[in-house]
Design a protein around this motif. Structure first.
Motif, PDB file in Angstrom:
ATOM      1  N   LYS A   1      -1.810  -5.324 -11.063  1.00  0.00           N
ATOM      2  CA  LYS A   1      -1.877  -3.814 -10.540  1.00  0.00           C
ATOM      3  C   LYS A   1      -2.672  -3.490 -12.833  1.00  0.00           C
ATOM      4  O   LYS A   1      -1.769  -4.153 -13.160  1.00  0.00           O
ATOM      5  CB  LYS A   1      -1.086  -3.029 -10.880  1.00  0.00           C
ATOM      6  CG  LYS A   1      -0.934  -1.337 -10.662  1.00  0.00           C
ATOM      7  CD  LYS A   1      -0.263  -0.862  -9.812  1.00  0.00           C
ATOM      8  CE  LYS A   1       0.537  -0.707 -10.600  1.00  0.00           C
ATOM      9  NZ  LYS A   1       2.106  -0.068 -10.047  1.00  0.00           N
ATOM     10  N   ARG A   2      -3.537  -2.366 -12.979  1.00  0.00           N
ATOM     11  CA  ARG A   2      -4.052  -1.981 -14.472  1.00  0.00           C
ATOM     12  C   ARG A   2      -4.463  -1.143 -13.794  1.00  0.00           C
ATOM     13  O   ARG A   2      -4.971  -0.533 -12.892  1.00  0.00           O
ATOM     14  CB  ARG A   2      -4.409  -3.409 -14.843  1.00  0.00           C
ATOM     15  CG  ARG A   2      -5.865  -3.538 -14.825  1.00  0.00           C
ATOM     16  CD  ARG A   2      -5.996  -4.879 -15.841  1.00  0.00           C
ATOM     17  NE  ARG A   2      -7.702  -5.180 -15.480  1.00  0.00           N
ATOM     18  CZ  ARG A   2      -8.706  -4.399 -16.209  1.00  0.00           C
ATOM     19  NH1 ARG A   2      -9.005  -3.405 -16.224  1.00  0.00           N
ATOM     20  NH2 ARG A   2     -10.003  -5.586 -15.636  1.00  0.00           N
ATOM     21  N   ALA A   3      -4.390  -0.105 -15.043  1.00  0.00           N
ATOM     22  CA  ALA A   3      -5.332   1.223 -15.452  1.00  0.00           C
ATOM     23  C   ALA A   3      -7.135   0.622 -15.388  1.00  0.00           C
ATOM     24  O   ALA A   3      -6.748  -0.433 -16.341  1.00  0.00           O
ATOM     25  CB  ALA A   3      -4.497   1.989 -16.272  1.00  0.00           C
TER      26      ALA A   3
ATOM     27  N   GLU B   1      -8.831   7.418  -8.005  1.00  0.00           N
ATOM     28  CA  GLU B   1      -9.036   5.718  -6.878  1.00  0.00           C
ATOM     29  C   GLU B   1      -9.073   4.777  -7.383  1.00  0.00           C
ATOM     30  O   GLU B   1      -8.719   3.989  -8.663  1.00  0.00           O
ATOM     31  CB  GLU B   1     -10.440   5.917  -6.690  1.00  0.00           C
ATOM     32  CG  GLU B   1     -11.197   5.133  -4.882  1.00  0.00           C
ATOM     33  CD  GLU B   1     -13.073   5.525  -5.528  1.00  0.00           C
ATOM     34  OE1 GLU B   1     -13.389   5.540  -4.595  1.00  0.00           O
ATOM     35  OE2 GLU B   1     -13.938   5.053  -6.506  1.00  0.00           O
ATOM     36  N   VAL B   2      -8.243   4.254  -6.267  1.00  0.00           N
ATOM     37  CA  VAL B   2      -8.279   2.543  -6.424  1.00  0.00           C
ATOM     38  C   VAL B   2      -8.833   1.943  -5.644  1.00  0.00           C
ATOM     39  O   VAL B   2      -9.299   1.642  -4.654  1.00  0.00           O
ATOM     40  CB  VAL B   2      -6.287   2.459  -5.747  1.00  0.00           C
ATOM     41  CG1 VAL B   2      -6.538   1.084  -6.153  1.00  0.00           C
ATOM     42  CG2 VAL B   2      -5.595   2.932  -6.152  1.00  0.00           C
TER      43      VAL B   2
ATOM     44  N   ASN C   1       2.289   6.652  -6.976  1.00  0.00           N
ATOM     45  CA  ASN C   1       0.766   7.497  -7.726  1.00  0.00           C
ATOM     46  C   ASN C   1      -0.016   8.303  -7.107  1.00  0.00           C
ATOM     47  O   ASN C   1      -0.141   8.433  -5.514  1.00  0.00           O
ATOM     48  CB  ASN C   1      -0.619   5.932  -7.557  1.00  0.00           C
ATOM     49  CG  ASN C   1       0.392   4.597  -8.986  1.00  0.00           C
ATOM     50  OD1 ASN C   1       0.145   4.678 -10.001  1.00  0.00           O
ATOM     51  ND2 ASN C   1       0.965   4.011  -8.217  1.00  0.00           N
ATOM     52  N   HIS C   2      -0.611   9.174  -7.914  1.00  0.00           N
ATOM     53  CA  HIS C   2      -1.647  10.083  -6.975  1.00  0.00           C
ATOM     54  C   HIS C   2      -2.690   9.204  -6.287  1.00  0.00           C
ATOM     55  O   HIS C   2      -3.712   8.838  -7.520  1.00  0.00           O
ATOM     56  CB  HIS C   2      -1.225  11.751  -7.712  1.00  0.00           C
ATOM     57  CG  HIS C   2      -2.958  11.897  -7.045  1.00  0.00           C
ATOM     58  ND1 HIS C   2      -2.723  12.320  -5.935  1.00  0.00           N
ATOM     59  CD2 HIS C   2      -3.959  12.073  -7.614  1.00  0.00           C
ATOM     60  CE1 HIS C   2      -3.171  13.457  -5.400  1.00  0.00           C
ATOM     61  NE2 HIS C   2      -4.708  13.169  -6.640  1.00  0.00           N
ATOM     62  N   VAL C   3      -2.673   8.693  -5.053  1.00  0.00           N
ATOM     63  CA  VAL C   3      -4.515   8.439  -4.939  1.00  0.00           C
ATOM     64  C   VAL C   3      -5.510   9.571  -4.266  1.00  0.00           C
ATOM     65  O   VAL C   3      -4.889  10.031  -3.349  1.00  0.00           O
ATOM     66  CB  VAL C   3      -3.938   6.445  -4.245  1.00  0.00           C
ATOM     67  CG1 VAL C   3      -4.803   5.703  -3.313  1.00  0.00           C
ATOM     68  CG2 VAL C   3      -2.671   6.135  -4.598  1.00  0.00           C
ATOM     69  N   SER C   4      -7.009   8.776  -4.888  1.00  0.00           N
ATOM     70  CA  SER C   4      -7.915   9.927  -3.791  1.00  0.00           C
ATOM     71  C   SER C   4      -8.683   9.167  -3.332  1.00  0.00           C
ATOM     72  O   SER C   4      -9.035   9.883  -2.475  1.00  0.00           O
ATOM     73  CB  SER C   4      -8.177  10.328  -5.322  1.00  0.00           C
ATOM     74  OG  SER C   4      -8.679   9.497  -5.758  1.00  0.00           O
ATOM     75  N   GLY C   5      -8.439   7.527  -2.967  1.00  0.00           N
ATOM     76  CA  GLY C   5      -8.710   7.118  -2.259  1.00  0.00           C
ATOM     77  C   GLY C   5      -8.895   5.537  -2.464  1.00  0.00           C
ATOM     78  O   GLY C   5      -8.570   5.157  -3.685  1.00  0.00           O
TER      79      GLY C   5
ATOM     80  N   ILE D   1       0.577  -1.337  -0.029  1.00  0.00           N
ATOM     81  CA  ILE D   1       0.216  -0.454  -0.008  1.00  0.00           C
ATOM     82  C   ILE D   1       0.624   1.566   0.098  1.00  0.00           C
ATOM     83  O   ILE D   1       0.430   2.241  -0.530  1.00  0.00           O
ATOM     84  CB  ILE D   1      -1.592  -0.052   1.367  1.00  0.00           C
ATOM     85  CG1 ILE D   1      -2.125  -1.253   0.946  1.00  0.00           C
ATOM     86  CG2 ILE D   1      -1.366   1.709   1.340  1.00  0.00           C
ATOM     87  CD1 ILE D   1      -2.916  -0.549   0.101  1.00  0.00           C
ATOM     88  N   HIS D   2       2.060   1.509   0.843  1.00  0.00           N
ATOM     89  CA  HIS D   2       3.164   2.381   0.863  1.00  0.00           C
ATOM     90  C   HIS D   2       3.677   2.748  -0.214  1.00  0.00           C
ATOM     91  O   HIS D   2       3.246   4.135  -1.064  1.00  0.00           O
ATOM     92  CB  HIS D   2       3.880   2.774   2.109  1.00  0.00           C
ATOM     93  CG  HIS D   2       2.932   3.004   3.267  1.00  0.00           C
ATOM     94  ND1 HIS D   2       2.575   1.839   4.021  1.00  0.00           N
ATOM     95  CD2 HIS D   2       1.994   3.841   3.920  1.00  0.00           C
ATOM     96  CE1 HIS D   2       1.393   2.076   5.045  1.00  0.00           C
ATOM     97  NE2 HIS D   2       1.597   3.256   4.902  1.00  0.00           N
TER      98      HIS D   2
END
Ligand SMILES: Nc1ncnc2c1ncn2[C@@H]1O[C@H](COP(=O)(O)OP(=O)(O)OP(=O)(O)O)[C@@H](O)[C@H]1O
Length: 445
Positions: free
Chosen positions: A155-157, A121-122, A24-28, A17-18
């Motif tokens: 991981k993927r977009a 968001e992830v 990445n820029h993560v908003s939530g 997670i860290h």
């Protein structure tokens, strides 16, 4: 499992997670929450990893199981158990019961995931190592190639955000021990016992047999999948470079393709199709495409329809076009009144649109009342830089615009004078020497 293993799992999870937050820029976070063991553990680990970002859980209600409403309730009470800090979102879908139910339910789920995810968001999913091994074996049984055997990516977009599977290297057994130690509750989907589904058959009958014989089987699959996906990525990189070199992304250059060894022709073709449409061709479809389109003696007859797409050949280039491009638009017309200094927008019947942006230089139209329609035949215009007027058909031929695209290109008129062919070419009339205010045209397809 002892406490040490459990804290190893927590440590590995928080490190991931860290790492993600550092890169990445993560908003939530949005946890894809079925209520089963894997997503229940996922949520617990996420909350414990103490990231300050907002957390939502998203449950997709397929409306099939008679227990589906209980699962919804479980999601809501689980969210509430975190003192109101977690929002629960329940989305209902109706699953097409024709064809494979498993596959249709899966598609419906991913559509919800895509449309619900907020920018940056992830979406966290609870796939684990046993899921990876089942997927690998299932694809092996279907005769998948390198891309399929690359397994489930970590991981993927996904639309405006990211899809992340932090448990993909953890075994189900370890997740279960963690859940028991933390006293977590979860729901069991009764359909998991239904062995008519390939996935369940593999889970209950095949995987345990492999693990009994080779206790490290899950780790071996994980290693194979990593090696294969790395090779698949490298190959995709070289194939992309080839496509760039021959400017083949829009349309595949068949002269250049024919220079390659036959086996690589097929590989490149499959890669190009996947890049253009997101679909994979079966071996049979690939064979038909090669025989009936690529090697067809005549350009014009070379058409193959597969699902929502058509393969067409023109001037020895292969095009992949959505079938909707063949709407009959010959009777459609519309007008727009442009306001000075303001942008205008016109939606067209094939889903594309024209934008008119105020401009004082460059190629632009200066008439404010515009009629838009499609080709009927016999049109003429005088393209910028040409001294004489030209038959539109001739101009299309010179520009190598494929015949099936020609009747779908919007024509812009004023007082029955053809001013512009979408944003592809303007009539000489539009080029004014002075800095008269006009509108630049952009055609969004
Ligand atoms: N109904 C659901 N609502 C929300 N998330 C779900 C739902 N079902 C499954 N998931 C998510 O998918 C993860 C994997 O579950 P499962 O193996 O059943 O999924 P799958 O979607 O069939 O897998 P795949 O994506 O490989 O086809 C779960 O851990 C959870 O994150």
């Amino acid at each position: 499992m002892n406490q040490k293993h459990s804290s190893d799992l927590s440590d590995r999870f928080s490190n991931q997670i860290h790492d993600l937050l550092n890169t990445n820029h993560v908003s939530g976070w949005c946890v894809a929450f079925s209520g089963g063991l894997d997503s229940r553990v996922l949520l617990d680990l996420l909350v414990a990893s103490s990231s300050d970002l907002p957390v939502r859980i998203l449950h997709v209600h397929h409306g099939i199981s008679e227990n589906a409403d209980d699962w919804v309730e479980f999601c809501q009470t689980t969210a509430e158990s975190y003192s109101g800090n977690i929002e629960a979102i329940i989305e209902r879908v109706s699953v097409d019961i024709r064809g494979s139910f498993e596959e249709n339910a899966r598609k419906a789920r991913y559509q919800v995931f895509e449309s619900t995810l907020k920018p940056n968001e992830v979406l966290l999913m609870g796939h684990h190592l046993n899921d990876q091994a089942e997927t690998f074996l299932q694809r092996l049984a279907r005769g998948s190639g390198l891309t399929g055997l690359s397994g489930i990516p970590k991981k993927r977009a996904l639309n405006q955000g990211l899809l992340f599977r932090p448990l993909i290297d953890e075994s189900r057994e370890d997740l279960k021990s963690y859940a028991q130690r933390r006293n977590l509750h979860w729901v069991e989907d009764e359909s998991n016992a239904f062995e008519a589904y390939d996935r369940n058959y593999l889970r209950h009958q095949i995987l345990p047999t492999f693990i009994a014989r080779w206790p490290r089987f899950l780790n071996s699959v994980s290693r194979s999948v990593k090696v294969i996906s790395q090779d698949a990525e490298n190959l995709a990189y070289y194939r992309d470079q080839w496509l760039d070199q021959y400017r083949s992304l829009e349309a595949l250059d068949l002269n250049a393709l024919s220079e390659l060894p036959e086996s690589e022709q097929c590989g490149l073709l499959s890669h190009w199709v996947r890049r253009r449409s997101g679909y994979s061709l079966s071996n049979e479809q690939l064979r038909v495409l090669l025989n009936e389109v690529i090697h067809s003696p005549q350009d014009a007859k070379a058409v193959l329809r597969v699902g929502e797409f058509e393969y067409r050949r023109f001037q020895n280039r292969l095009y992949l076009v959505p079938s909707r491009q063949h709407l009959d638009l010959s009777h459609w017309r519309c007008s727009i009144k442009l306001e000075e200094n303001c942008s205008g927008e016109l939606f067209l019947p094939d889903g594309s649109h024209l934008i008119f942006e105020p401009a004082v230089s460059g190629q632009r139209i200066t008439h404010s009342q515009i009629e838009v329609c499609y080709r009927k035949g016999g049109e003429h215009f005088r393209p910028v830089g040409h001294s004489q007027s030209k038959d539109l058909k001739k101009w299309f031929q010179e520009q190598a615009i494929p015949p099936w695209q020609r009747s779908n290109i919007p024509l812009l008129y004023s007082n029955q004078t053809l001013l512009a062919v979408a944003d592809l070419a303007f009539d000489q009339l539009c080029v004014c020497e002075d800095d008269r205010l006009g509108w630049k045209v952009v055609w969004h397809r």
